[in-house]
Design a protein around this motif. Structure first.
Motif, PDB file in Angstrom:
ATOM      1  N   GLU A  81      -7.324 -16.906  23.605  1.00 13.76           N
ATOM      2  CA  GLU A  81      -7.541 -15.790  24.525  1.00 13.76           C
ATOM      3  C   GLU A  81      -8.759 -15.015  24.049  1.00 13.76           C
ATOM      4  OE1 GLU A  81      -4.086 -13.392  25.967  1.00 13.76           O
ATOM      5  OE2 GLU A  81      -5.142 -11.849  24.838  1.00 13.76           O
ATOM      6  N   ILE A  82      -9.699 -14.814  24.946  1.00 11.37           N
ATOM      7  CA  ILE A  82     -10.935 -14.106  24.612  1.00 11.37           C
ATOM      8  C   ILE A  82     -10.963 -12.801  25.404  1.00 11.37           C
ATOM      9  CG2 ILE A  82     -13.455 -14.202  24.635  1.00 11.37           C
ATOM     10  CD1 ILE A  82     -13.128 -17.308  24.633  1.00 11.37           C
ATOM     11  N   PRO A  83     -10.897 -11.657  24.723  1.00  9.05           N
ATOM     12  CA  PRO A  83     -10.978 -10.386  25.442  1.00  9.05           C
ATOM     13  C   PRO A  83     -12.411 -10.151  25.937  1.00  9.05           C
ATOM     14  CG  PRO A  83     -10.857 -10.003  23.081  1.00  9.05           C
ATOM     15  CD  PRO A  83     -10.734 -11.483  23.286  1.00  9.05           C
ATOM     16  N   ILE A  84     -12.525  -9.527  27.066  1.00  8.12           N
ATOM     17  CA  ILE A  84     -13.824  -9.255  27.671  1.00  8.12           C
ATOM     18  C   ILE A  84     -14.102  -7.763  27.548  1.00  8.12           C
ATOM     19  CG2 ILE A  84     -15.155  -9.362  29.816  1.00  8.12           C
ATOM     20  CD1 ILE A  84     -14.414 -12.092  28.583  1.00  8.12           C
ATOM     21  N   GLU A  85     -15.253  -7.431  27.002  1.00 14.36           N
ATOM     22  CA  GLU A  85     -15.622  -6.018  26.863  1.00 14.36           C
ATOM     23  C   GLU A  85     -16.200  -5.454  28.151  1.00 14.36           C
ATOM     24  OE1 GLU A  85     -17.766  -4.882  23.396  1.00 14.36           O
ATOM     25  OE2 GLU A  85     -16.706  -6.350  22.166  1.00 14.36           O
ATOM     26  N   SER A  86     -16.939  -6.257  28.874  1.00 12.32           N
ATOM     27  CA  SER A  86     -17.489  -5.780  30.148  1.00 12.32           C
ATOM     28  C   SER A  86     -17.777  -6.980  31.037  1.00 12.32           C
ATOM     29  CB  SER A  86     -18.763  -4.959  29.924  1.00 12.32           C
ATOM     30  OG  SER A  86     -19.796  -5.793  29.438  1.00 12.32           O
TER      31      SER A  86
END
Length: 111
Positions: A81-86
């Protein structure tokens, strides 16, 4: 928003998983592409082709996404899972239309 990076054996696995995720509204968009992979397995270095599946979705759907993946994959694959900052607003608006935002509790955010 979350992105999942998933390793698979074949493009056909990726296609089947993608269609199921889209049908269940667990993803707004998926991409898959071939890569080369090298790893150590049982004391030997192995090289082989692999397929990467990228899943674009809302936060909070990991459990449901993994259930779909495991319907098609029984071996030990990577599901990261890769969190997205923007993200650009146009894509974010489209994502919100395609995959409902899920109520998540604080413990889910930390995992």
């Amino acid at each position: 928003m979350k992105i999942y990076y998933v390793t698979l054996n074949t493009a056909e696995e990726a296609r089947k998983i993608s269609l199921e995720l889209l049908e269940q509204r667990l993803a707004a968009c998926t991409n898959w592409f071939p890569i080369s992979c090298a790893y150590r397995w049982e004391g030997k270095i192995v090289e082989e082709p692999e397929t990467v599946l990228i899943i674009k979705t809302q936060a909070g759907y990991r459990e449901e996404i993994e259930k779909v993946i495991h319907q098609y994959v029984s071996w030990t694959n990577l599901i990261a899972e890769i969190p997205i900052e923007s993200v650009n607003q146009g894509f974010f608006n489209w994502l919100a239309e395609e995959v409902p935002m899920k109520e998540i509790n604080q413990a889910d955010v930390l995992n």
